[in-house]
Design an enzyme around this catalytic site. Structure first.
Site, PDB file in Angstrom:
ATOM      1  N   SER A  77       0.846  -1.048  -0.041  1.00  0.00           N
ATOM      2  CA  SER A  77      -0.018   0.155  -0.006  1.00  0.00           C
ATOM      3  C   SER A  77       1.070   1.329   0.038  1.00  0.00           C
ATOM      4  CB  SER A  77      -0.842  -0.088   1.195  1.00  0.00           C
ATOM      5  OG  SER A  77      -2.168   0.748   1.033  1.00  0.00           O
ATOM      6  N   ASP A  93      -9.474  -6.130  -4.292  1.00  0.00           N
ATOM      7  CA  ASP A  93      -8.899  -4.927  -3.302  1.00  0.00           C
ATOM      8  C   ASP A  93     -10.129  -4.009  -3.653  1.00  0.00           C
ATOM      9  OD1 ASP A  93      -7.637  -2.939  -2.496  1.00  0.00           O
ATOM     10  OD2 ASP A  93      -5.797  -3.589  -2.973  1.00  0.00           O
ATOM     11  N   HIS A 121      -7.476  -5.793   0.421  1.00  0.00           N
ATOM     12  CA  HIS A 121      -6.473  -4.908   0.728  1.00  0.00           C
ATOM     13  C   HIS A 121      -5.778  -5.163   2.357  1.00  0.00           C
ATOM     14  CE1 HIS A 121      -4.392  -1.219  -0.379  1.00  0.00           C
ATOM     15  NE2 HIS A 121      -4.150  -0.762   0.808  1.00  0.00           N
TER      16      HIS A 121
END
Length: 308
Positions: A105, A253, A281
């Site tokens: 991320s 995601d 995610h």
């Protein structure tokens, strides 16, 4: 028994908690966590796969998380470049000239920044759950939250469920530890998506430990401010990255849909792309930490074979 060493390192005036796992003589892998997450966000299961593959693993608490220094962001705002400088300070503190950088991320954006601006410090790059560091998601988010159709020329916004969750959380003001834990576990549930099981006990242990190991849990929100600030250095062409790169993205995601990962892979020459079926995610689905560890280990083995 695998050797584990904790070490505090300095990054300017900040003090960062780090941990090294494995044989100090093995090649180093630097794990860079995402927004608001300390180094313990990297599961031991993933770390152990990399160590078993002949690497020493370094994970650390970002500034404003865990046992690292908390910052007064209004008085001392920082950017992605500053977070990247923290990563190089961690390498310096462990005497590592260059490492295999793995970022998730926001950590994936930090990895891109290092590969573009400090290529001497990056042996290889693995970027997970992320998109191009120079792309601003703000317009897509604004259109989605206003009920407008996505711009077909832009990368897609988060899922409707995730945006609704954020709107709901904005109306809450969790003040107690229990309220904080409950709210954050629910966020991880939404980020996990619905395709794969959600390991709620693992998420709860992580959220509780994250809360307990910092003096100011609210400081972690500063990462959102830093991550959204688009500076000129973030616009560096990703085509300049020479480190062997693997882009890993979950097909489900909800925060950064799959197109973000594909776009990143498309901008980095000779990069490889790996979609993980059902992954959202997060790392809180049974089997996902080991699977990702093996994917990263395969990438590092491929790097070694190319160098031999």
């Amino acid at each position: 028994m695998t050797a584990r060493t904790e070490l505090f390192v300095d990054s300017g005036e900040l003090r960062l908690w780090t941990e090294q796992v494995g044989d100090p003589s093995d090649p180093a892998v630097l794990l860079v966590m995402g927004t608001a997450a300390p180094g313990i966000g990297w599961p031991d299961e993933l770390v152990n796969v990399l160590v078993a593959g002949g690497h020493r693993v370094i994970r650390y608490d970002h500034r404003d998380t865990g046992r690292s220094t908390c910052v007064d962001f209004l008085a001392h705002p920082y950017t992605l470049a500053d977070l990247a400088a923290d990563a190089t300070a961690v390498l310096d503190g462990h005497g590592v000239s260059a490492a295999h950088v793995v970022g998730a991320s926001l950590g994936g954006a930090i990895g891109q920044w290092l590969a573009a601006h400090r290529p001497d410090r990056v042996r290889s790059l693995t970027a997970m759950m992320t998109g191009p560091m120079g792309h601003s998601p703000g317009p897509a988010w604004a259109r989605a939250m206003a009920g407008q159709a996505p711009d077909p020329s832009d990368l897609p916004p988060p899922s409707a469920r995730f945006l609704a969750h954020l709107a709901h959380r904005a109306g809450l003001s969790p003040g107690t530890r229990d309220e904080h834990v409950a709210a954050n576990v629910e966020t991880w549930r939404v980020l996990n998506g619905d395709a794969l099981p959600f390991d709620e006990p693992a998420a709860r242990r992580f959220v509780e430990a994250s809360f307990d190991r910092t003096d100011d849990p609210a400081s972690a929100l500063n990462h959102d401010l830093a991550g959204r600030h688009m500076t000129d250095d973030r616009l560096a062409p990703l085509s300049s990255i020479t480190a062997p790169t693997l882009v890993v993205h979950g097909t489900e995601d909800p925060l950064r849909p799959l197109a973000h990962g594909r776009a990143l892979a498309g901008e980095i020459p000779r990069s490889r792309f790996r979609a993980i079926p059902g992954m959202g995610h997060s790392l809180f689905s049974p089997g996902i930490p080991r699977q990702l560890g093996e994917v990263i280990r395969e990438h590092l083995a491929w790097y070694s074979s190319c160098r031999s």
